[in-house]
Write an enzyme that holds these catalytic residues in place. Structure first.
Site, PDB file in Angstrom:
ATOM      1  N   VAL A  14       0.836  -1.217   0.000  1.00 27.20           N
ATOM      2  CA  VAL A  14       0.000   0.000   0.000  1.00 27.20           C
ATOM      3  C   VAL A  14       0.864   1.257   0.000  1.00 27.20           C
ATOM      4  CG1 VAL A  14      -1.824   1.245   1.217  1.00 27.20           C
ATOM      5  CG2 VAL A  14      -1.831  -1.261   1.218  1.00 27.20           C
ATOM      6  N   ARG A  44      11.069  -1.565   7.877  1.00 25.76           N
ATOM      7  CA  ARG A  44      11.948  -2.443   8.658  1.00 25.76           C
ATOM      8  C   ARG A  44      13.345  -2.475   8.060  1.00 25.76           C
ATOM      9  NH1 ARG A  44       7.468  -6.806   9.581  1.00 25.76           N
ATOM     10  NH2 ARG A  44       7.532  -6.591   7.343  1.00 25.76           N
ATOM     11  N   LYS A 101      -6.887  -2.149   9.974  1.00 27.76           N
ATOM     12  CA  LYS A 101      -8.110  -2.576  10.682  1.00 27.76           C
ATOM     13  C   LYS A 101      -7.819  -3.394  11.922  1.00 27.76           C
ATOM     14  CE  LYS A 101      -6.998  -5.336   7.168  1.00 27.76           C
ATOM     15  NZ  LYS A 101      -6.537  -5.099   5.816  1.00 27.76           N
ATOM     16  N   GLU A 123     -10.837   5.137   5.938  1.00 29.49           N
ATOM     17  CA  GLU A 123     -11.678   4.566   4.870  1.00 29.49           C
ATOM     18  C   GLU A 123     -11.036   3.314   4.263  1.00 29.49           C
ATOM     19  OE1 GLU A 123     -14.962   5.733   3.563  1.00 29.49           O
ATOM     20  OE2 GLU A 123     -14.593   3.641   3.078  1.00 29.49           O
ATOM     21  N   GLY A 179      -1.037  -8.856  -4.150  1.00 28.92           N
ATOM     22  CA  GLY A 179      -0.892  -7.945  -3.006  1.00 28.92           C
ATOM     23  C   GLY A 179      -2.082  -7.997  -2.061  1.00 28.92           C
ATOM     24  N   GLU A 182      -2.528 -10.431   4.015  1.00 31.59           N
ATOM     25  CA  GLU A 182      -1.932  -9.786   5.188  1.00 31.59           C
ATOM     26  C   GLU A 182      -0.512 -10.327   5.373  1.00 31.59           C
ATOM     27  OE1 GLU A 182      -3.474  -7.300   7.151  1.00 31.59           O
ATOM     28  OE2 GLU A 182      -4.688  -7.445   5.356  1.00 31.59           O
ATOM     29  N   ASP A 193      -9.226 -11.259   9.792  1.00 30.02           N
ATOM     30  CA  ASP A 193      -9.262  -9.970   9.092  1.00 30.02           C
ATOM     31  C   ASP A 193     -10.717  -9.519   8.867  1.00 30.02           C
ATOM     32  OD1 ASP A 193      -7.891  -7.837   7.351  1.00 30.02           O
ATOM     33  OD2 ASP A 193      -9.298  -8.764   5.957  1.00 30.02           O
ATOM     34  N   LYS A 197     -12.733  -6.213  10.403  1.00 26.31           N
ATOM     35  CA  LYS A 197     -13.490  -5.267   9.575  1.00 26.31           C
ATOM     36  C   LYS A 197     -14.939  -5.119  10.032  1.00 26.31           C
ATOM     37  CE  LYS A 197     -10.491  -5.926   5.580  1.00 26.31           C
ATOM     38  NZ  LYS A 197     -10.156  -6.828   4.458  1.00 26.31           N
ATOM     39  N   GLY A 296      -5.513  -4.877  -2.577  1.00 23.97           N
ATOM     40  CA  GLY A 296      -4.546  -4.550  -3.629  1.00 23.97           C
ATOM     41  C   GLY A 296      -3.959  -3.164  -3.394  1.00 23.97           C
TER      42      GLY A 296
HETATM   43  P1  NAP Z   1       3.147  -4.942   3.523  1.00 20.88           P
HETATM   44  O1  NAP Z   1       3.253  -5.079   2.054  1.00 20.88           O
HETATM   45  O2  NAP Z   1       3.541  -6.090   4.381  1.00 20.88           O
HETATM   46  O3  NAP Z   1       3.977  -3.642   3.934  1.00 20.88           O
HETATM   47  C1  NAP Z   1       4.189  -3.307   5.280  1.00 20.88           C
HETATM   48  C2  NAP Z   1       5.216  -2.172   5.309  1.00 20.88           C
HETATM   49  O4  NAP Z   1       5.376  -1.752   6.645  1.00 20.88           O
HETATM   50  C3  NAP Z   1       6.606  -2.583   4.819  1.00 20.88           C
HETATM   51  O5  NAP Z   1       7.211  -1.517   4.146  1.00 20.88           O
HETATM   52  C4  NAP Z   1       7.367  -2.888   6.116  1.00 20.88           C
HETATM   53  O6  NAP Z   1       8.763  -2.642   6.008  1.00 20.88           O
HETATM   54  C5  NAP Z   1       6.733  -1.879   7.058  1.00 20.88           C
HETATM   55  N1  NAP Z   1       6.726  -2.350   8.434  1.00 20.88           N
HETATM   56  C6  NAP Z   1       6.032  -3.393   8.948  1.00 20.88           C
HETATM   57  N2  NAP Z   1       6.276  -3.519  10.256  1.00 20.88           N
HETATM   58  C7  NAP Z   1       7.156  -2.541  10.571  1.00 20.88           C
HETATM   59  C8  NAP Z   1       7.818  -2.163  11.769  1.00 20.88           C
HETATM   60  N3  NAP Z   1       7.615  -2.820  12.921  1.00 20.88           N
HETATM   61  N4  NAP Z   1       8.669  -1.119  11.732  1.00 20.88           N
HETATM   62  C9  NAP Z   1       8.880  -0.434  10.586  1.00 20.88           C
HETATM   63  N5  NAP Z   1       8.281  -0.745   9.402  1.00 20.88           N
HETATM   64  C10 NAP Z   1       7.420  -1.783   9.413  1.00 20.88           C
HETATM   65  O7  NAP Z   1       1.639  -4.607   3.973  1.00 20.88           O
HETATM   66  P2  NAP Z   1       0.509  -3.906   3.083  1.00 20.88           P
HETATM   67  O8  NAP Z   1      -0.208  -4.946   2.296  1.00 20.88           O
HETATM   68  O9  NAP Z   1       1.038  -2.703   2.408  1.00 20.88           O
HETATM   69  O10 NAP Z   1      -0.538  -3.485   4.235  1.00 20.88           O
HETATM   70  C11 NAP Z   1      -0.256  -2.398   5.084  1.00 20.88           C
HETATM   71  C12 NAP Z   1      -1.477  -2.099   5.948  1.00 20.88           C
HETATM   72  O11 NAP Z   1      -2.602  -1.820   5.121  1.00 20.88           O
HETATM   73  C13 NAP Z   1      -1.911  -3.235   6.853  1.00 20.88           C
HETATM   74  O12 NAP Z   1      -2.460  -2.714   8.033  1.00 20.88           O
HETATM   75  C14 NAP Z   1      -3.005  -3.927   6.050  1.00 20.88           C
HETATM   76  O13 NAP Z   1      -3.923  -4.635   6.846  1.00 20.88           O
HETATM   77  C15 NAP Z   1      -3.657  -2.724   5.432  1.00 20.88           C
HETATM   78  N6  NAP Z   1      -4.391  -2.964   4.201  1.00 20.88           N
HETATM   79  C16 NAP Z   1      -3.805  -3.652   3.189  1.00 20.88           C
HETATM   80  C17 NAP Z   1      -4.513  -3.850   2.016  1.00 20.88           C
HETATM   81  C18 NAP Z   1      -3.937  -4.620   0.871  1.00 20.88           C
HETATM   82  O14 NAP Z   1      -4.695  -4.916  -0.058  1.00 20.88           O
HETATM   83  N7  NAP Z   1      -2.649  -4.953   0.874  1.00 20.88           N
HETATM   84  C19 NAP Z   1      -5.835  -3.347   1.891  1.00 20.88           C
HETATM   85  C20 NAP Z   1      -6.395  -2.626   2.959  1.00 20.88           C
HETATM   86  C21 NAP Z   1      -5.664  -2.444   4.105  1.00 20.88           C
HETATM   87  P3  NAP Z   1       9.692  -3.536   5.021  1.00 20.88           P
HETATM   88  O15 NAP Z   1       9.238  -3.198   3.638  1.00 20.88           O
HETATM   89  O16 NAP Z   1      11.072  -3.102   5.298  1.00 20.88           O
HETATM   90  O17 NAP Z   1       9.399  -4.966   5.396  1.00 20.88           O
HETATM   91  N1  HSE Z   2      -5.739  -8.994   3.336  1.00 18.86           N
HETATM   92  C1  HSE Z   2      -6.849  -8.129   3.126  1.00 18.86           C
HETATM   93  C2  HSE Z   2      -7.863  -8.810   2.248  1.00 18.86           C
HETATM   94  C3  HSE Z   2      -6.400  -6.838   2.507  1.00 18.86           C
HETATM   95  O1  HSE Z   2      -7.527  -9.824   1.633  1.00 18.86           O
HETATM   96  O2  HSE Z   2      -9.004  -8.345   2.180  1.00 18.86           O
HETATM   97  C4  HSE Z   2      -7.505  -5.820   2.390  1.00 18.86           C
HETATM   98  O3  HSE Z   2      -7.951  -5.421   3.654  1.00 18.86           O
END
Ligand code: NAP
Ligand code: HSE
Length: 338
Positions: A14, A44, A101, A123, A179, A182, A193, A197, A296
């Site tokens: 994201v 990280r 969430k 949102e 993407g 989680e 998850d 929500k 995504g």
């Molecule tokens: P992701 O691809 O795993 O990315 C997480 C990012 O956060 C990475 O850059 C990671 O660093 C960094 N990070 C994680 N823990 C950390 C820590 N303790 N200290 C510093 N940096 C940290 O996750 P994502 O899919 O983007 O999702 C991010 C958030 O959005 C989550 O809360 C997820 O539930 C929510 N979300 C995701 C989606 C989706 O479709 N993906 C949709 C809605 C909501 P590194 O890159 O160095 O590992």
């Molecule tokens: N892992 C979550 C899903 C990302 O599959 O719906 C969006 O919140």
């Protein structure tokens, strides 16, 4: 021109999609008198290259991360460090935009006063770019009767692909590359998850104090579903879906997540196969259906950016329903659990 400095926590699926979207909005922000810039980006592993993010902005040090910034965007996930930084920012009076969430569901007691003040924007946390939170707030003038949603994109995609004949492992790898997953995919397939929500949606709609523990107590996932079981249901004119629901039961609002068997004509099947969908029933508005992509990078980042516009324009974030809504006497739609 006023400079707005963003602290961005997370540059994964994201966060990097947001960093790609931001430059295209510079002119629109400038028209509002705002020059929006990334101040620093917490990850990280700061040695990993991230397209669109200058290496000099990356840090793994949370100390001083919020110094001299105007807004925190948290797209890292998790409930510990992310939660601490979100609360720190809110206590400093900064607006916070988050897609997290899990944090919202599990640390609500700490976050709630800030959400009530309108400083928390989320949102993207439910149904990603399909705007459900704002819509539910606009329905406060109704007696909510019940709502049922497919709110996890991973499970929705896995089920659709297994219905089409893919193995669980193939479908899982595809969802990962899109993407959707989680960081801990057990949250997706275990229904947790979806539970996060429906908890967020319930607090926005019927009960600002809806208990996370009670929702978890009524949560089941899809680990037991096989391609054979899903295809057999389809052959019989049904579809099995992981549904998160909010409904009245014995004088209480109850939230639950479980796989259910639905007729193929049900809107959650026609509109929610492979994506997200939610049916809301209220009086006098009647039944409403919302559907769209629910996971995504780009899809989610679009909702984060929408919240950023609202925060920078001084519009309030997502406030929970101001007081508990009455529990309707009429029974909710019956579902057959699988
Ligand atoms: P992701 O691809 O795993 O990315 C997480 C990012 O956060 C990475 O850059 C990671 O660093 C960094 N990070 C994680 N823990 C950390 C820590 N303790 N200290 C510093 N940096 C940290 O996750 P994502 O899919 O983007 O999702 C991010 C958030 O959005 C989550 O809360 C997820 O539930 C929510 N979300 C995701 C989606 C989706 O479709 N993906 C949709 C809605 C909501 P590194 O890159 O160095 O590992
Ligand atoms: N892992 C979550 C899903 C990302 O599959 O719906 C969006 O919140």
């Amino acid at each position: 021109m006023e400079t707005v400095r963003i602290a961005l926590m997370g540059a994964g699926t994201v966060g990097s999609a947001l960093a790609e979207l931001l430059p295209g909005h510079r002119a629109r922000f400038a028209a509002l008198g705002l020059e929006v810039e990334l101040a620093r980006v917490l990850v990280r592993d700061p040695s990993k290259s991230r397209p669109g993010i200058p290496a000099g902005l990356l840090t793994d040090n949370p100390e001083g991360f919020l110094d001299d910034v105007d807004v925190l965007v948290e797209v890292a996930g998790g409930t510990t460090l992310a939660g601490d930084l979100v609360l720190q920012a809110l206590e400093m009076g900064l607006p916070v935009v988050t897609a997290n969430k899990a944090l919202l569901a599990e640390r609500w007691d700490e976050l709630r006063p800030h959400a009530e003040e309108g400083n928390l924007y989320y949102e993207a946390s439910v149904m990603a770019g399909t705007p459900i939170l704002g819509a539910l707030q606009s329905l406060w003038g109704n007696q909510t009767l019940e709502m049922h949603g497919i709110v996890n994109g991973t499970c929705s995609y896995l089920i659709r692909r297994m219905e089409e004949g893919a193995s669980y492992d193939e479908a899982f790898q595809e969802a990962k590359s899109l993407g959707y997953l989680e960081a801990d995919p057990n949250l997706d397939v275990g229904g947790i998850d979806s539970a996060h929500k429906i908890c967020v949606l319930g607090r926005l709609t019927v009960d600002p104090g809806l208990s996370w523990e009670k929702v978890m107590h009524r949560t089941r996932g899809i680990q037991h579903l096989t391609p054979e079981l899903l295809q057999k249901a389809r052959a019989e004119g049904y579809a099995i879906k992981l549904v998160a629901s909010l409904f009245p039961e014995q004088g209480e609002w109850v939230a639950a997540v479980r796989p259910v068997r639905l007729p193929e004509s049900h809107p959650l099947v026609t509109l929610g196969s492979g994506r997200n969908a939610l049916v809301y029933k209220g009086d006098p508005v009647g039944p409403l259906v919302f559907a769209g992509a629910g996971a995504g990078g780009g899809v989610t980042a679009s909702a984060v950016l929408g919240d950023l516009y609202r925060a920078l324009l001084g519009l309030p974030g997502h406030q929970p329903v101001p007081s508990a809504a009455p529990v309707p006497a009429q029974a909710a739609e019956p579902f057959e659990e699988v």
